[in-house]
Scaffold this motif. Structure first.
Motif, PDB file in Angstrom:
ATOM      1  N   ASN A  14      13.432 -42.560  61.339  1.00  0.00           N
ATOM      2  CA  ASN A  14      14.197 -43.807  61.203  1.00  0.00           C
ATOM      3  C   ASN A  14      13.492 -44.857  60.358  1.00  0.00           C
ATOM      4  OD1 ASN A  14      12.898 -43.616  64.133  1.00  0.00           O
ATOM      5  ND2 ASN A  14      12.672 -45.735  63.427  1.00  0.00           N
ATOM      6  N   LYS A  15      12.205 -44.679  60.136  1.00  0.00           N
ATOM      7  CA  LYS A  15      11.468 -45.662  59.324  1.00  0.00           C
ATOM      8  C   LYS A  15      11.825 -45.559  57.842  1.00  0.00           C
ATOM      9  CE  LYS A  15       7.456 -46.103  62.388  1.00  0.00           C
ATOM     10  NZ  LYS A  15       7.830 -47.476  62.792  1.00  0.00           N
ATOM     11  N   ILE A  16      12.264 -44.395  57.422  1.00  0.00           N
ATOM     12  CA  ILE A  16      12.569 -44.234  56.001  1.00  0.00           C
ATOM     13  C   ILE A  16      14.046 -44.002  55.728  1.00  0.00           C
ATOM     14  CG2 ILE A  16      10.266 -43.295  55.571  1.00  0.00           C
ATOM     15  CD1 ILE A  16      11.607 -40.536  55.273  1.00  0.00           C
ATOM     16  N   ALA A  17      14.848 -43.788  56.775  1.00  0.00           N
ATOM     17  CA  ALA A  17      16.266 -43.479  56.549  1.00  0.00           C
ATOM     18  C   ALA A  17      17.143 -44.028  57.660  1.00  0.00           C
ATOM     19  CB  ALA A  17      16.457 -41.965  56.428  1.00  0.00           C
ATOM     20  N   GLN A  18      18.442 -44.039  57.395  1.00  0.00           N
ATOM     21  CA  GLN A  18      19.448 -44.496  58.357  1.00  0.00           C
ATOM     22  C   GLN A  18      20.638 -43.538  58.311  1.00  0.00           C
ATOM     23  OE1 GLN A  18      19.934 -47.340  60.675  1.00  0.00           O
ATOM     24  NE2 GLN A  18      21.537 -45.844  61.126  1.00  0.00           N
ATOM     25  N   HIS A  19      21.070 -43.045  59.470  1.00  0.00           N
ATOM     26  CA  HIS A  19      22.240 -42.167  59.470  1.00  0.00           C
ATOM     27  C   HIS A  19      23.509 -43.005  59.482  1.00  0.00           C
ATOM     28  CE1 HIS A  19      22.197 -43.016  63.812  1.00  0.00           C
ATOM     29  NE2 HIS A  19      23.456 -42.570  63.843  1.00  0.00           N
ATOM     30  N   PRO A  20      24.570 -42.534  58.836  1.00  0.00           N
ATOM     31  CA  PRO A  20      25.828 -43.281  58.781  1.00  0.00           C
ATOM     32  C   PRO A  20      26.489 -43.356  60.160  1.00  0.00           C
ATOM     33  CG  PRO A  20      25.742 -41.588  57.082  1.00  0.00           C
ATOM     34  CD  PRO A  20      24.632 -41.306  58.036  1.00  0.00           C
ATOM     35  N   LEU A  67      23.942 -36.221  57.891  1.00  0.00           N
ATOM     36  CA  LEU A  67      22.865 -36.427  56.932  1.00  0.00           C
ATOM     37  C   LEU A  67      22.487 -37.909  56.901  1.00  0.00           C
ATOM     38  CD1 LEU A  67      24.096 -34.207  53.958  1.00  0.00           C
ATOM     39  CD2 LEU A  67      22.219 -33.709  55.551  1.00  0.00           C
ATOM     40  N   ALA A  68      21.216 -38.201  57.084  1.00  0.00           N
ATOM     41  CA  ALA A  68      20.740 -39.581  57.015  1.00  0.00           C
ATOM     42  C   ALA A  68      20.566 -39.985  55.554  1.00  0.00           C
ATOM     43  CB  ALA A  68      19.418 -39.730  57.758  1.00  0.00           C
TER      44      ALA A  68
END
Length: 279
Positions: free
Chosen positions: A99-105, A179-180
């Protein structure tokens, strides 16, 4: 302990761990053992329930019905988020992605009480063609013209990362995962904005817009000025979406599920207070 109907799906064999964790969480925060006495004022669902009570008191039954429907629709998903946050605090949470580098829709339907009925690969699906059409429309603001503008302004490049989050059309025969999104940009504001938009489903915005429209109609029928009421509703909707989106995005990035709940909760409270101030 009395079982809340919204929690019924967690009593099935499919979700025993989630329901047991929720019972444990309930007992810690509610000495009486009644989950309805928990003061989860900093949760999005609590903000909707508060608004629901206010609208019922004001006899805005159409507006209250919309808020109530959203609370019931999203109740299981939000309670699952509560449990994920609790598991994180207990040290038992396994991150579905970094979660530090990405966000899921986020999704308007995924994880809700309608999930199985809108899953084309589920035997509960009533109309596969209609379900596929709805799934196709269930996108986020980052996938809208606004998202394209944000990407252009902040020169954002997007990379997709795998997660262990089942998508709405997941089945054992056809396993499919969300997919994040990793947003690559030199701007911290641009990255957080992209995350916030990714957490905001377009159908959710439309639903809240419909609820605000019902409120405008109610106030106008009582002699209120249409343009004044429309301006208040637009401000309320914008403030709530922005505060919840940014708060949840920042919280999720730096503190996972617990941070997401706190951030969204603060946003929900902010939106609720704004609604009170301008009403």
């Amino acid at each position: 302990m009395t079982v809340n109907p919204i929690l019924y799906r967690y009593q099935t064999d499919k979700y025993p761990g989630i329901y047991n964790d929720y019972q444990e969480l309930t007992s810690k925060f509610s000495p009486s053992g009644d989950e309805n006495n928990i003061v989860f004022e900093a949760l999005p669902i609590a903000g909707r329930i508060n608004n629901f009570a206010d609208k019922m008191s004001a006899r805005e039954y159409t507006t209250a019905a919309g808020l109530g429907a959203l609370a019931v629709l999203n109740g299981p998903e939000e309670l699952g988020d509560i449990v994920s946050a609790y598991r994180q605090i207990k040290g038992k949470y396994q991150r579905p992605y970094n979660n530090k580098i990405a966000q899921h829709p986020f999704s308007f339907f995924r994880g809700t009480i309608l999930n199985d009925y809108l899953n084309p690969n589920s035997p509960k699906c009533l109309n596969k063609k209609a379900a596929s059409w709805l799934i196709d429309k269930d996108t986020t603001l980052m996938q809208s013209g606004l998202g394209g503008l944000v990407s252009k302004i902040f020169n954002i490049k997007t990379r997709e990362l795998p997660t262990s989050i089942p998508d709405i059309d997941y089945s054992e025969k056809f396993p499919k995962y969300v997919l994040a999104k990793q947003f690559i940009t030199k701007s911290s504001l641009g990255e957080i904005t992209a995350r916030a938009l990714t957490r905001t489903p377009k159908l959710g915005v439309a639903a809240l817009g419909g609820i605000e429209a019902a409120h405008i109609a109610h106030e106008t029928s009582k002699g209120g000025n249409f343009w004044q009421e429309a301006g208040k509703s637009a401000l309320n909707l914008t403030a709530t979406l922005a505060a919840t989106g940014y708060g949840g995005a920042i919280g999720a990035k730096y503190a996972g599920p617990a941070g997401s709940l706190i951030g969204m909760g603060l946003g929900a409270i902010t939106g609720y207070k704004v609604s009170q101030l301008i009403s």
